[in-house]
Design an enzyme around this catalytic site. Structure first.
Site, mmCIF file in Angstrom:
data_model
loop_
_atom_site.group_PDB
_atom_site.id
_atom_site.type_symbol
_atom_site.label_atom_id
_atom_site.label_comp_id
_atom_site.label_asym_id
_atom_site.label_seq_id
_atom_site.Cartn_x
_atom_site.Cartn_y
_atom_site.Cartn_z
ATOM 1 C CD GLU A 170 39.529 39.189 40.819
ATOM 2 O OE1 GLU A 170 38.794 39.867 41.567
ATOM 3 O OE2 GLU A 170 39.835 38.005 41.084
ATOM 4 C CD GLU A 289 43.717 34.008 41.372
ATOM 5 O OE1 GLU A 289 42.611 33.807 41.937
ATOM 6 O OE2 GLU A 289 44.199 35.147 41.211
#
Length: 397
Positions: A170, A289
């Site tokens: 991220e 995820e």
């Protein structure tokens, strides 16, 4: 276990499942693919089906079903929190390896591969690190050395035991951040500049020459405008292309797949196109995820089936879109759900205004939802022997 050995295990498993598929069904012992685990069905395609694992839930003696499903339904596992920096080194210089070691041993006993998550992220950092930078007691030069040491220490400890590492997580902003133009965000970019990304991959590769090294992010399931100023997928694509051109050892890009039924999301063709475009850079891909959350309206919480059923159907469709796209692109190596049961999902604790939930493939009582069965059907019907060329009859006379 080394990467090559994991590959061998996968080949053996695929061969075993394929052999079962060729055994003629009998009245006493029919072969039912729907009775197989997600892991077994995935291995028919050489695809690892994984889950994030909570160590607390794994150790909960009052909840044996969690351990049973985590060990039997999936072919790979990811540490939900046990490998994050704040968990591994809560006190400077003192590592707490026990939870992460436990996960690796759990995987070894159950012949599962391991996704290492995560080496570099701006969240869940130890307080001694962030406060030291804030008060000036840790200089920028020392911070870079601490990052190198952390990556090297962690990767060395699990050398040969990790299939895929999420090296950097991220690193890219969102259009709703400030400034709105996409940019490198967070603690590491602010203190070391974007060059830390290439450094992290090089340090990880030096520590383990055989692990697959991934960049991991959310909201990169499909391309948008194509303008890197506001299209996050395009930004990550351009970043990956640049890293590859620099000789940085990035092996894959992980798309997290955190979706919500209240959004438009994507169709299978859009997601497939994105995976293929990343594949064109010479990198592997993975869904890392996956969960699909829904808003928990008052009617949903009251058990109103008229509001619950559309959400469960939309959730199943979104899980399925990502799975079908992954199956369609040979570079997509794994499909990991971020927890498998609603009673151990991160969603309700994070999305509370308005409240959200229903994000996983099992309900709170470990009953499989429609999403679970759709994933199974995708794996079963993705090719032979259950989907074969059409049989065209001859005109009757």
């Amino acid at each position: 276990m080394k990467l090559r050995q994991w590959t061998t295990v996968g080949v053996v498993a695929v061969s075993t499942v394929a052999a079962l598929n060729t055994v003629p069904a009998t009245a006493s012992r029919p072969y039912d693919p729907a009775a197989q685990s997600l892991a077994a069905l995935g291995l028919r395609h050489g695809l690892q089906i994984g889950t994030a694992v909570s160590i607390d839930a794994l150790n909960d003696a009052s909840d044996p079903q969690y351990r049973a499903l985590a060990s039997s339904e999936f072919s790979s596992v990811t540490a939900e929190n046990a490998m994050k920096w704040e968990s591994l080194e809560p006190t400077r210089g003192t590592y707490n390896w026990a939870p992460a070691d436990q996960l690796v041993e759990f995987a070894k006993r159950n012949r599962q591969s391991v996704r290492g998550h995560v080496l570099v992220w701006h969240n869940q950092l130890p307080g001694w690190l962030t406060s030291g930078v804030a008060d000036g007691s840790i200089s920028k030069q020392e911070l870079r050395e601490l990052l190198r040491k952390h990556i090297t220490t962690v990767v060395n400890r699990y050398k040969g035991k990790i299939w895929q590492w999420d090296v950097v997580n991220e690193a890219v902003s969102d259009p709703w951040d400030t400034p709105t133009t996409l940019h490198y965000k967070g603690f590491w970019a602010e203190n070391l500049g974007p060059g830390y990304i290439a450094d992290a991959f090089r340090w990880a590769r030096a520590a383990d020459p055989k692990a697959l090294l991934f960049y991991n992010d959310y909201n990169i399931e499909a391309f948008g405008s194509g303008n890197p100023a506001d299209d996050k997928t395009q930004f990550v694509y351009d970043m990956t292309k640049s890293l590859r051109a620099q000789g940085v050892p990035i092996d894959g890009v992980g798309s997290q797949g955190h979706l919500g039924t209240q959004y438009g999301n994507y169709d299978t063709l859009q997601v497939t196109a994105a995976l293929k475009k990343f594949s064109g850079l010479g990198v592997a891909t993975a869904f890392t995820e996956v969960d699909v959350r829904s808003q928990m309206t008052a009617a949903v919480q009251a058990g109103n089936s008229e509001e619950i059923n559309p959400r469960l159907q939309a959730s199943a469709a979104n899980f399925s879109v990502l799975m079908k796209a992954c199956l369609a692109v040979r570079s997509c190596l794994s499909y990991t759900v971020w927890g498998f049961s609603d009673n151990h999902s991160w969603v309700p604790g994070w999305f509370d205004d308005p409240p959200e939930g229903l994000a996983t493939i099992y309900d709170e009582n470990y009953q499989p939802k429609r999403a679970y069965h759709e994933l199974k059907s995708d794996l079963i019907f993705a090719g032979p022997p259950y989907v074969l060329p059409r049989i065209t009859p001859k005109p009757r006379r």
